[in-house]
Scaffold this active site. Sequence first.
Site, PDB file in Angstrom:
ATOM      1  N   ARG A  56       0.845  -1.181   0.000  1.00  0.00           N
ATOM      2  CA  ARG A  56       0.000   0.000   0.000  1.00  0.00           C
ATOM      3  C   ARG A  56       0.888   1.242   0.000  1.00  0.00           C
ATOM      4  O   ARG A  56       2.020   1.198   0.455  1.00  0.00           O
ATOM      5  CB  ARG A  56      -0.923   0.002   1.225  1.00  0.00           C
TER       6      ARG A  56
ATOM      7  N   LYS B 255      -2.184  -3.077   7.661  1.00  0.00           N
ATOM      8  CA  LYS B 255      -3.633  -3.070   7.866  1.00  0.00           C
ATOM      9  C   LYS B 255      -4.099  -4.352   8.537  1.00  0.00           C
ATOM     10  O   LYS B 255      -4.995  -4.339   9.379  1.00  0.00           O
ATOM     11  CB  LYS B 255      -4.341  -2.886   6.517  1.00  0.00           C
TER      12      LYS B 255
ATOM     13  N   HIS C  69      -3.892   3.476  -4.988  1.00  0.00           N
ATOM     14  CA  HIS C  69      -4.143   2.038  -4.858  1.00  0.00           C
ATOM     15  C   HIS C  69      -4.019   1.322  -6.199  1.00  0.00           C
ATOM     16  O   HIS C  69      -3.882   0.092  -6.241  1.00  0.00           O
ATOM     17  CB  HIS C  69      -5.532   1.793  -4.265  1.00  0.00           C
TER      18      HIS C  69
ATOM     19  N   ARG D 244      -1.016  -0.913  -6.401  1.00  0.00           N
ATOM     20  CA  ARG D 244      -1.175  -2.238  -5.784  1.00  0.00           C
ATOM     21  C   ARG D 244      -1.940  -3.162  -6.735  1.00  0.00           C
ATOM     22  O   ARG D 244      -1.575  -4.335  -6.903  1.00  0.00           O
ATOM     23  CB  ARG D 244      -1.906  -2.087  -4.454  1.00  0.00           C
TER      24      ARG D 244
ATOM     25  N   HIS E 215      -3.088 -10.385   2.495  1.00  0.00           N
ATOM     26  CA  HIS E 215      -4.527 -10.580   2.710  1.00  0.00           C
ATOM     27  C   HIS E 215      -4.759 -11.631   3.783  1.00  0.00           C
ATOM     28  O   HIS E 215      -4.096 -12.671   3.805  1.00  0.00           O
ATOM     29  CB  HIS E 215      -5.207 -11.039   1.410  1.00  0.00           C
TER      30      HIS E 215
ATOM     31  N   TYR F  98      -8.241 -11.194  -8.267  1.00  0.00           N
ATOM     32  CA  TYR F  98      -7.240 -11.120  -9.331  1.00  0.00           C
ATOM     33  C   TYR F  98      -7.088 -12.437 -10.089  1.00  0.00           C
ATOM     34  O   TYR F  98      -6.293 -12.524 -11.017  1.00  0.00           O
ATOM     35  CB  TYR F  98      -5.881 -10.731  -8.735  1.00  0.00           C
TER      36      TYR F  98
END
Length: 343
Positions: free
Chosen positions: A211, A234, A284, A287, A310, A319
């Site tokens: 990020r 995050k 973003h 990313r 993630h 993706y």
Amino acid sequence: MSVRNTKDGSDKPWLCECYPNGREGKRIRKKFATKGEATAFELYTMKKVDEKPWLGEKVDNRKLSELIKRWYELHGQQLAQPETRLRKLQLTCNGMGDPVASKITINDFANYRQMRLDGEIEDFQGKKTKVKPNTINHEHAYLNAVFSELKRLGEWTHPNPLEGLPQFKIEDTELAYLYPEEIPIVLDECRNAEYEHLVTIVMVCLATGCRWSEAENLKGSQIAHNRITFVKTKGKKNRTVPIAQELANMLPRVRGPLFRPCRRSFERAIKRTGLIFPEGQMTHILRHTFASHFMMNGGNILVLKQVLGHSDIKDTMRYAHFAPDHLDDAITKNPIAELLCGS
């Protein structure tokens, strides 16, 4: 209700006279030798009625603001951005009128979210602004988490008032990414920016899928042996991503922060390129570009999950369609495949 001395000369001159159910209810009178005994009886009698054992546990009259404060003390302050989350919960609480938490119903929150959508509730700046359904869904999830966490901690015994209320269905947003021919254009404009290290930050994002904030806040201690370790992420889990020697050589050799905040510089650089990005994807998109090209180049979806950090594979599966052979069976196994191939 009161305790008083009757001064009647008896061995029990102290009278306790109370109305546990109000003046219209039954009166209870009892005499005692001392004032202490009479007062204790009064407290005991009133407490018994207040508890109402035939109704189950004592009624919880705490307001929503009190529950949010308790949640913050026991759990919320451990989150990555505790103050931000607390402010958002307080906005929801104020918008709902800070009701007694045990009396909140699904309809109460449904009315609140409609008022938010219509712009009838003040935001942090005291302005009445219409919000998008996605914002409402976040507020829904935050408030739902308060009740769920307090229930888990034994601080809330009533049902979760939001249980059973579905969130708004949101259409999947466009996953924009830079095409191969656009990447050099972006990098060139970043090289010409007023901040010399802007291009380095952009290249870190493109090479690792991190990020923008993770790249912008890098410190020298996070770089070692051609690897970058991202911390305070995050997902609250550190992750390490290898980088090429050439990129490692571009990073400043300092122990403290490597860069200064330069998001505005990046926005100005993109504006100069003439490229148009979807709303909310200004930084973003870097990313998304990493993840999209990773899969198009034959990358493994599970490896991508680790690289991006993630916690849920569902986030990474966005993706999957970029993989070269994704759903190729649709070409050979459809009912007119032989007809098409024979033509």
